[in-house]
Design a protein around this motif. Structure first.
Motif, PDB file in Angstrom:
ATOM      1  N   SER A 219      29.199 -48.877 -40.167  1.00 46.88           N
ATOM      2  CA  SER A 219      30.210 -48.223 -40.923  1.00 46.88           C
ATOM      3  C   SER A 219      30.143 -46.614 -41.140  1.00 46.88           C
ATOM      4  O   SER A 219      31.144 -45.834 -41.630  1.00 46.88           O
ATOM      5  CB  SER A 219      30.560 -48.583 -42.348  1.00 46.88           C
ATOM      6  OG  SER A 219      29.327 -48.614 -43.008  1.00 46.88           O
TER       7      SER A 219
ATOM      8  N   ARG B 293      32.450 -55.568 -42.510  1.00 50.37           N
ATOM      9  CA  ARG B 293      31.459 -56.859 -42.281  1.00 50.37           C
ATOM     10  C   ARG B 293      32.231 -57.448 -40.919  1.00 50.37           C
ATOM     11  O   ARG B 293      31.566 -58.098 -40.129  1.00 50.37           O
ATOM     12  CB  ARG B 293      31.401 -57.779 -43.488  1.00 50.37           C
ATOM     13  CG  ARG B 293      30.588 -57.249 -44.547  1.00 50.37           C
ATOM     14  CD  ARG B 293      30.485 -58.083 -45.966  1.00 50.37           C
ATOM     15  NE  ARG B 293      29.802 -57.482 -46.775  1.00 50.37           N
ATOM     16  CZ  ARG B 293      28.497 -57.818 -46.946  1.00 50.37           C
ATOM     17  NH1 ARG B 293      27.841 -58.588 -46.013  1.00 50.37           N
ATOM     18  NH2 ARG B 293      27.836 -57.219 -47.768  1.00 50.37           N
TER      19      ARG B 293
ATOM     20  N   THR C  37      37.336 -53.916 -48.937  1.00 47.33           N
ATOM     21  CA  THR C  37      37.119 -53.303 -47.648  1.00 47.33           C
ATOM     22  C   THR C  37      35.817 -53.525 -47.190  1.00 47.33           C
ATOM     23  O   THR C  37      35.768 -53.496 -46.003  1.00 47.33           O
ATOM     24  CB  THR C  37      37.424 -51.731 -47.830  1.00 47.33           C
ATOM     25  OG1 THR C  37      36.721 -51.100 -48.715  1.00 47.33           O
ATOM     26  CG2 THR C  37      38.981 -51.539 -48.301  1.00 47.33           C
TER      27      THR C  37
ATOM     28  N   ARG D 109      35.395 -46.261 -38.708  1.00 49.47           N
ATOM     29  CA  ARG D 109      36.171 -46.049 -40.070  1.00 49.47           C
ATOM     30  C   ARG D 109      37.769 -45.787 -39.679  1.00 49.47           C
ATOM     31  O   ARG D 109      38.493 -46.173 -40.529  1.00 49.47           O
ATOM     32  CB  ARG D 109      35.580 -44.799 -40.731  1.00 49.47           C
ATOM     33  CG  ARG D 109      34.186 -45.048 -40.908  1.00 49.47           C
ATOM     34  CD  ARG D 109      33.643 -44.027 -42.055  1.00 49.47           C
ATOM     35  NE  ARG D 109      34.069 -44.572 -43.391  1.00 49.47           N
ATOM     36  CZ  ARG D 109      33.801 -45.447 -44.194  1.00 49.47           C
ATOM     37  NH1 ARG D 109      32.497 -46.055 -43.780  1.00 49.47           N
ATOM     38  NH2 ARG D 109      34.091 -45.887 -45.117  1.00 49.47           N
TER      39      ARG D 109
ATOM     40  N   SER E 199      26.533 -52.000 -42.696  1.00 46.49           N
ATOM     41  CA  SER E 199      25.879 -50.636 -43.405  1.00 46.49           C
ATOM     42  C   SER E 199      25.674 -49.602 -42.136  1.00 46.49           C
ATOM     43  O   SER E 199      26.250 -48.527 -42.247  1.00 46.49           O
ATOM     44  CB  SER E 199      24.606 -50.848 -44.246  1.00 46.49           C
ATOM     45  OG  SER E 199      24.094 -49.611 -44.543  1.00 46.49           O
TER      46      SER E 199
ATOM     47  N   ASP F  32      24.355 -44.503 -47.198  1.00 48.25           N
ATOM     48  CA  ASP F  32      25.736 -44.573 -47.806  1.00 48.25           C
ATOM     49  C   ASP F  32      26.060 -43.101 -48.185  1.00 48.25           C
ATOM     50  O   ASP F  32      27.338 -42.700 -47.927  1.00 48.25           O
ATOM     51  CB  ASP F  32      25.924 -45.585 -48.856  1.00 48.25           C
ATOM     52  CG  ASP F  32      26.213 -46.945 -48.172  1.00 48.25           C
ATOM     53  OD1 ASP F  32      26.431 -47.282 -46.894  1.00 48.25           O
ATOM     54  OD2 ASP F  32      26.656 -47.907 -49.125  1.00 48.25           O
TER      55      ASP F  32
ATOM     56  N   ALA G  19      26.342 -50.169 -53.592  1.00 51.25           N
ATOM     57  CA  ALA G  19      26.079 -51.729 -53.232  1.00 51.25           C
ATOM     58  C   ALA G  19      25.309 -52.157 -54.599  1.00 51.25           C
ATOM     59  O   ALA G  19      24.598 -51.748 -55.266  1.00 51.25           O
ATOM     60  CB  ALA G  19      25.089 -51.659 -51.978  1.00 51.25           C
TER      61      ALA G  19
ATOM     62  N   ARG H 281      25.560 -40.130 -45.054  1.00 50.22           N
ATOM     63  CA  ARG H 281      25.980 -40.336 -43.810  1.00 50.22           C
ATOM     64  C   ARG H 281      27.050 -38.961 -43.644  1.00 50.22           C
ATOM     65  O   ARG H 281      27.709 -38.626 -44.667  1.00 50.22           O
ATOM     66  CB  ARG H 281      26.626 -41.496 -43.426  1.00 50.22           C
ATOM     67  CG  ARG H 281      27.957 -41.849 -44.577  1.00 50.22           C
ATOM     68  CD  ARG H 281      28.580 -43.231 -44.119  1.00 50.22           C
ATOM     69  NE  ARG H 281      29.475 -43.360 -45.061  1.00 50.22           N
ATOM     70  CZ  ARG H 281      29.788 -44.722 -45.515  1.00 50.22           C
ATOM     71  NH1 ARG H 281      29.250 -45.852 -44.897  1.00 50.22           N
ATOM     72  NH2 ARG H 281      30.998 -44.972 -46.237  1.00 50.22           N
TER      73      ARG H 281
ATOM     74  N   ARG I  79      33.985 -47.679 -50.710  1.00 53.24           N
ATOM     75  CA  ARG I  79      32.937 -46.547 -50.498  1.00 53.24           C
ATOM     76  C   ARG I  79      33.637 -44.981 -50.668  1.00 53.24           C
ATOM     77  O   ARG I  79      33.007 -44.323 -51.254  1.00 53.24           O
ATOM     78  CB  ARG I  79      31.897 -46.484 -49.362  1.00 53.24           C
ATOM     79  CG  ARG I  79      31.045 -47.703 -49.427  1.00 53.24           C
ATOM     80  CD  ARG I  79      30.173 -47.914 -50.781  1.00 53.24           C
ATOM     81  NE  ARG I  79      29.034 -48.874 -50.482  1.00 53.24           N
ATOM     82  CZ  ARG I  79      29.262 -50.117 -50.717  1.00 53.24           C
ATOM     83  NH1 ARG I  79      30.419 -50.503 -50.900  1.00 53.24           N
ATOM     84  NH2 ARG I  79      28.202 -51.013 -50.285  1.00 53.24           N
TER      85      ARG I  79
ATOM     86  N   ARG J 249      19.754 -48.583 -48.597  1.00 50.17           N
ATOM     87  CA  ARG J 249      21.292 -48.471 -48.263  1.00 50.17           C
ATOM     88  C   ARG J 249      22.205 -47.449 -48.986  1.00 50.17           C
ATOM     89  O   ARG J 249      23.159 -46.522 -48.554  1.00 50.17           O
ATOM     90  CB  ARG J 249      21.982 -49.813 -48.683  1.00 50.17           C
ATOM     91  CG  ARG J 249      23.023 -50.433 -48.117  1.00 50.17           C
ATOM     92  CD  ARG J 249      22.865 -51.472 -47.420  1.00 50.17           C
ATOM     93  NE  ARG J 249      23.177 -52.598 -48.333  1.00 50.17           N
ATOM     94  CZ  ARG J 249      24.265 -53.356 -48.696  1.00 50.17           C
ATOM     95  NH1 ARG J 249      25.255 -52.761 -48.095  1.00 50.17           N
ATOM     96  NH2 ARG J 249      24.208 -54.365 -49.382  1.00 50.17           N
TER      97      ARG J 249
HETATM   98  O1  CDP Z   1      28.733 -55.827 -51.552  1.00 55.82           O
HETATM   99  P1  CDP Z   1      28.189 -55.041 -50.843  1.00 55.82           P
HETATM  100  O2  CDP Z   1      27.808 -53.986 -51.436  1.00 55.82           O
HETATM  101  O3  CDP Z   1      26.753 -55.538 -50.195  1.00 55.82           O
HETATM  102  O4  CDP Z   1      28.614 -54.424 -49.564  1.00 55.82           O
HETATM  103  P2  CDP Z   1      30.151 -54.450 -48.913  1.00 55.82           P
HETATM  104  O5  CDP Z   1      30.949 -53.771 -50.097  1.00 55.82           O
HETATM  105  O6  CDP Z   1      30.657 -55.681 -48.637  1.00 55.82           O
HETATM  106  O7  CDP Z   1      29.949 -53.372 -47.733  1.00 55.82           O
HETATM  107  C1  CDP Z   1      29.278 -53.555 -46.629  1.00 55.82           C
HETATM  108  C2  CDP Z   1      29.067 -52.516 -46.003  1.00 55.82           C
HETATM  109  O8  CDP Z   1      29.929 -51.744 -45.431  1.00 55.82           O
HETATM  110  C3  CDP Z   1      28.351 -51.339 -46.993  1.00 55.82           C
HETATM  111  O9  CDP Z   1      26.987 -51.222 -46.819  1.00 55.82           O
HETATM  112  C4  CDP Z   1      29.143 -49.926 -46.793  1.00 55.82           C
HETATM  113  O10 CDP Z   1      28.247 -49.094 -46.318  1.00 55.82           O
HETATM  114  C5  CDP Z   1      29.977 -50.248 -45.763  1.00 55.82           C
HETATM  115  N1  CDP Z   1      31.381 -49.889 -46.468  1.00 55.82           N
HETATM  116  C6  CDP Z   1      32.057 -48.638 -46.267  1.00 55.82           C
HETATM  117  O11 CDP Z   1      31.367 -47.776 -45.453  1.00 55.82           O
HETATM  118  N2  CDP Z   1      33.166 -48.433 -46.742  1.00 55.82           N
HETATM  119  C7  CDP Z   1      33.795 -49.143 -47.552  1.00 55.82           C
HETATM  120  N3  CDP Z   1      35.242 -48.695 -47.808  1.00 55.82           N
HETATM  121  C8  CDP Z   1      33.501 -50.395 -47.604  1.00 55.82           C
HETATM  122  C9  CDP Z   1      32.056 -50.980 -47.360  1.00 55.82           C
END
Ligand code: CDP
Length: 222
Positions: free
Chosen positions: A101, A38, A33, A107, A98, A182, A11, A185, A128, A178
Protein backbone atom coordinates in the motif's frame (compact mmCIF):
# COMPACT_ATOMS: atom_id res chain seq x y z
CA UNK A 1 -25.81 14.49 -2.46
CA UNK A 2 -24.44 11.65 -0.41
CA UNK A 3 -23.16 12.16 3.13
CA UNK A 4 -19.58 10.98 3.62
CA UNK A 5 -17.81 10.12 6.85
CA UNK A 6 -14.07 9.47 6.79
CA UNK A 7 -12.45 7.57 9.62
CA UNK A 8 -8.70 7.25 9.64
CA UNK A 9 -6.28 5.96 12.19
CA UNK A 10 -3.52 3.48 12.94
CA UNK A 11 -3.71 -0.31 13.01
CA UNK A 12 -5.58 -1.79 15.93
CA UNK A 13 -7.37 1.35 17.13
CA UNK A 14 -10.62 -0.57 16.85
CA UNK A 15 -11.63 1.32 13.74
CA UNK A 16 -13.27 -1.44 11.76
CA UNK A 17 -15.62 -2.77 14.44
CA UNK A 18 -16.55 0.71 15.65
CA UNK A 19 -17.00 1.96 12.08
CA UNK A 20 -19.11 -1.05 11.12
CA UNK A 21 -21.42 -0.65 14.11
CA UNK A 22 -21.73 3.12 13.69
CA UNK A 23 -22.53 2.71 9.97
CA UNK A 24 -25.25 0.21 10.82
CA UNK A 25 -26.80 2.56 13.35
CA UNK A 26 -26.74 5.44 10.87
CA UNK A 27 -27.98 3.34 7.96
CA UNK A 28 -24.78 4.09 6.03
CA UNK A 29 -22.68 1.78 3.91
CA UNK A 30 -19.52 0.74 5.74
CA UNK A 31 -16.54 0.74 3.39
CA UNK A 32 -13.44 -1.04 4.64
CA UNK A 33 -10.64 0.22 2.38
CA UNK A 34 -8.04 -1.92 4.18
CA UNK A 35 -9.82 -4.95 2.71
CA UNK A 36 -9.22 -3.54 -0.78
CA UNK A 37 -5.47 -3.27 -0.14
CA UNK A 38 -5.56 -6.77 1.30
CA UNK A 39 -7.25 -8.07 -1.87
CA UNK A 40 -4.48 -6.66 -4.04
CA UNK A 41 -1.91 -8.00 -1.57
CA UNK A 42 -3.34 -11.51 -1.94
CA UNK A 43 -2.83 -11.37 -5.70
CA UNK A 44 0.72 -10.08 -5.27
CA UNK A 45 1.54 -12.91 -2.86
CA UNK A 46 -0.06 -15.61 -4.96
CA UNK A 47 1.83 -14.48 -8.02
CA UNK A 48 5.07 -13.67 -6.21
CA UNK A 49 5.19 -10.18 -7.67
CA UNK A 50 8.35 -8.21 -6.86
CA UNK A 51 6.61 -5.09 -5.60
CA UNK A 52 9.78 -2.97 -5.64
CA UNK A 53 10.00 -3.53 -9.40
CA UNK A 54 7.86 -0.73 -10.84
CA UNK A 55 7.23 -2.46 -14.20
CA UNK A 56 6.41 -5.83 -12.68
CA UNK A 57 4.00 -4.14 -10.28
CA UNK A 58 2.31 -2.15 -13.06
CA UNK A 59 1.92 -5.29 -15.16
CA UNK A 60 0.43 -7.16 -12.24
CA UNK A 61 -2.00 -4.35 -11.40
CA UNK A 62 -3.29 -4.38 -14.98
CA UNK A 63 -4.35 -7.98 -14.46
CA UNK A 64 -6.20 -7.31 -11.23
CA UNK A 65 -9.85 -6.44 -10.94
CA UNK A 66 -11.02 -5.53 -7.44
CA UNK A 67 -14.77 -5.37 -6.92
CA UNK A 68 -17.03 -5.57 -3.92
CA UNK A 69 -20.56 -6.41 -2.97
CA UNK A 70 -22.63 -6.18 0.16
CA UNK A 71 -24.56 -9.06 1.68
CA UNK A 72 -26.59 -8.21 4.78
CA UNK A 73 -24.41 -5.17 5.24
CA UNK A 74 -21.23 -7.28 5.11
CA UNK A 75 -18.61 -6.20 2.61
CA UNK A 76 -17.36 -8.98 0.36
CA UNK A 77 -14.17 -8.57 -1.65
CA UNK A 78 -13.70 -10.08 -5.09
CA UNK A 79 -10.37 -10.63 -6.79
CA UNK A 80 -10.93 -11.18 -10.51
CA UNK A 81 -14.39 -12.46 -9.68
CA UNK A 82 -13.36 -14.78 -6.82
CA UNK A 83 -14.77 -14.03 -3.37
CA UNK A 84 -11.58 -13.77 -1.30
CA UNK A 85 -13.15 -12.26 1.84
CA UNK A 86 -12.17 -15.28 3.91
CA UNK A 87 -8.58 -15.32 2.69
CA UNK A 88 -7.36 -11.80 3.35
CA UNK A 89 -7.11 -11.73 7.15
CA UNK A 90 -3.88 -13.68 7.55
CA UNK A 91 -0.67 -12.22 8.96
CA UNK A 92 1.03 -12.78 5.62
CA UNK A 93 -1.60 -10.72 3.81
CA UNK A 94 -1.49 -8.00 6.50
CA UNK A 95 2.21 -7.67 6.00
CA UNK A 96 2.03 -7.56 2.21
CA UNK A 97 -0.87 -5.08 2.37
CA UNK A 98 1.18 -2.81 4.58
CA UNK A 99 4.18 -2.98 2.24
CA UNK A 100 2.37 -2.78 -1.08
CA UNK A 101 0.00 0.00 0.00
CA UNK A 102 3.05 2.26 0.16
CA UNK A 103 3.43 1.94 -3.64
CA UNK A 104 1.79 4.86 -5.51
CA UNK A 105 0.54 2.60 -8.32
CA UNK A 106 -1.39 0.48 -5.83
CA UNK A 107 -3.01 3.52 -4.24
CA UNK A 108 -3.90 4.95 -7.64
CA UNK A 109 -5.59 1.70 -8.60
CA UNK A 110 -8.03 1.98 -5.66
CA UNK A 111 -8.68 5.72 -5.75
CA UNK A 112 -11.59 5.69 -8.22
CA UNK A 113 -13.25 2.67 -6.64
CA UNK A 114 -13.28 4.49 -3.28
CA UNK A 115 -14.39 7.86 -4.69
CA UNK A 116 -17.13 6.34 -6.84
CA UNK A 117 -18.63 4.53 -3.87
CA UNK A 118 -18.63 7.71 -1.80
CA UNK A 119 -20.22 9.73 -4.60
CA UNK A 120 -23.07 7.25 -4.96
CA UNK A 121 -23.86 6.31 -1.36
CA UNK A 122 -23.91 7.62 2.18
CA UNK A 123 -20.71 5.98 3.34
CA UNK A 124 -18.65 5.61 6.42
CA UNK A 125 -15.26 4.84 4.95
CA UNK A 126 -12.37 3.66 7.06
CA UNK A 127 -8.70 3.71 6.14
CA UNK A 128 -5.48 5.69 6.46
CA UNK A 129 -5.82 8.55 3.98
CA UNK A 130 -9.56 8.91 3.52
CA UNK A 131 -9.86 12.36 5.13
CA UNK A 132 -6.56 13.62 3.75
CA UNK A 133 -6.47 12.27 0.19
CA UNK A 134 -9.50 10.26 -0.93
CA UNK A 135 -12.39 12.35 0.37
CA UNK A 136 -10.91 15.75 1.26
CA UNK A 137 -14.44 17.20 1.31
CA UNK A 138 -15.97 14.55 3.56
CA UNK A 139 -18.83 15.90 5.70
CA UNK A 140 -17.24 14.48 8.83
CA UNK A 141 -13.68 13.35 9.45
CA UNK A 142 -12.61 11.40 12.48
CA UNK A 143 -9.10 10.40 13.44
CA UNK A 144 -9.49 7.39 15.69
CA UNK A 145 -6.49 6.35 17.67
CA UNK A 146 -5.33 4.71 20.91
CA UNK A 147 -1.96 4.25 22.57
CA UNK A 148 0.22 1.51 21.05
CA UNK A 149 0.18 -0.34 24.40
CA UNK A 150 -3.60 -0.40 24.47
CA UNK A 151 -3.83 -1.42 20.82
CA UNK A 152 -1.38 -4.26 21.43
CA UNK A 153 -3.38 -5.40 24.44
CA UNK A 154 -6.59 -5.51 22.39
CA UNK A 155 -5.00 -7.48 19.58
CA UNK A 156 -3.47 -9.87 22.11
CA UNK A 157 -6.87 -10.57 23.67
CA UNK A 158 -8.41 -11.01 20.23
CA UNK A 159 -5.81 -13.65 19.28
CA UNK A 160 -6.14 -15.37 22.63
CA UNK A 161 -9.89 -15.59 22.14
CA UNK A 162 -9.26 -17.32 18.81
CA UNK A 163 -7.07 -19.84 20.65
CA UNK A 164 -3.85 -18.53 19.14
CA UNK A 165 -0.75 -18.04 21.23
CA UNK A 166 0.90 -14.66 21.02
CA UNK A 167 3.41 -12.54 22.85
CA UNK A 168 2.21 -9.12 23.98
CA UNK A 169 5.61 -7.49 23.55
CA UNK A 170 5.98 -9.01 20.09
CA UNK A 171 2.57 -7.65 19.07
CA UNK A 172 3.38 -4.20 20.40
CA UNK A 173 6.64 -4.21 18.44
CA UNK A 174 4.78 -5.18 15.24
CA UNK A 175 2.19 -2.46 15.80
CA UNK A 176 4.87 0.16 16.30
CA UNK A 177 6.71 -0.96 13.17
CA UNK A 178 3.52 -0.78 11.15
CA UNK A 179 2.73 2.68 12.58
CA UNK A 180 6.18 3.81 11.55
CA UNK A 181 5.72 2.50 8.01
CA UNK A 182 2.21 3.95 7.69
CA UNK A 183 3.21 7.42 8.94
CA UNK A 184 6.56 7.70 7.17
CA UNK A 185 5.74 6.49 3.70
CA UNK A 186 5.98 9.03 0.91
CA UNK A 187 2.59 8.38 -0.64
CA UNK A 188 -0.45 9.25 1.46
CA UNK A 189 1.13 8.80 4.89
CA UNK A 190 -1.19 8.29 7.82
CA UNK A 191 -1.84 11.64 9.44
CA UNK A 192 -4.74 13.48 10.99
CA UNK A 193 -6.48 15.86 8.57
CA UNK A 194 -6.57 19.42 9.90
CA UNK A 195 -10.34 19.41 10.06
CA UNK A 196 -10.66 15.92 11.59
CA UNK A 197 -12.06 15.30 15.06
CA UNK A 198 -9.52 13.44 17.19
CA UNK A 199 -11.03 10.48 19.00
CA UNK A 200 -8.69 8.67 21.40
CA UNK A 201 -10.21 5.33 22.31
CA UNK A 202 -7.55 4.28 24.87
CA UNK A 203 -10.02 4.69 27.73
CA UNK A 204 -13.27 4.09 25.85
CA UNK A 205 -15.06 0.82 25.22
CA UNK A 206 -16.53 -0.12 21.86
CA UNK A 207 -20.03 1.15 22.67
CA UNK A 208 -18.65 4.51 23.78
CA UNK A 209 -16.66 4.91 20.56
CA UNK A 210 -19.69 4.01 18.42
CA UNK A 211 -21.88 6.42 20.37
CA UNK A 212 -19.39 9.23 19.86
CA UNK A 213 -19.15 8.61 16.09
CA UNK A 214 -22.93 8.43 15.74
CA UNK A 215 -23.51 11.62 17.72
CA UNK A 216 -20.86 13.53 15.75
CA UNK A 217 -22.52 12.37 12.53
CA UNK A 218 -26.00 13.36 13.71
CA UNK A 219 -24.75 16.81 14.69
CA UNK A 220 -23.32 17.33 11.21
CA UNK A 221 -26.36 16.01 9.40
CA UNK A 222 -28.71 18.55 10.96
O1 CDP B 1 -7.07 -3.77 10.36
P1 CDP B 1 -5.65 -3.40 10.19
O2 CDP B 1 -5.33 -2.08 10.75
O3 CDP B 1 -4.69 -4.47 10.60
O4 CDP B 1 -5.36 -3.26 8.64
P2 CDP B 1 -6.32 -2.75 7.49
O5 CDP B 1 -7.06 -1.55 7.89
O6 CDP B 1 -7.09 -3.91 6.97
O7 CDP B 1 -5.25 -2.31 6.39
C1 CDP B 1 -4.30 -3.19 5.85
C2 CDP B 1 -3.09 -2.37 5.37
O8 CDP B 1 -3.48 -1.54 4.28
C3 CDP B 1 -2.52 -1.45 6.44
O9 CDP B 1 -1.22 -1.85 6.80
C4 CDP B 1 -2.45 -0.07 5.80
O10 CDP B 1 -1.12 0.36 5.71
C5 CDP B 1 -2.99 -0.22 4.42
N1 CDP B 1 -4.07 0.72 4.15
C6 CDP B 1 -3.75 1.88 3.49
O11 CDP B 1 -2.60 2.12 3.19
N2 CDP B 1 -4.72 2.78 3.19
C7 CDP B 1 -5.99 2.56 3.52
N3 CDP B 1 -6.91 3.46 3.17
C8 CDP B 1 -6.34 1.39 4.22
C9 CDP B 1 -5.35 0.48 4.53
Amino acid sequence: MSFNIAIDGPAGAGKSTAAKNAAKELGFLYVDTGAMYRTIALYLLRNQVAIEDEDALERALEKISVTLSYENGMQHMFLNGEDVSGLIRTQEVSDMASRSSARPAVRKKLLDLQRDLAAREDVLMDGRDIGTAILPNADLKIFLTASSGERARRRYLELKEKGETASLSEIQKEIEERDYRDTHRETSPLRQAEDAVLLDSSDLNLEEVVERIVSLAKERMQ
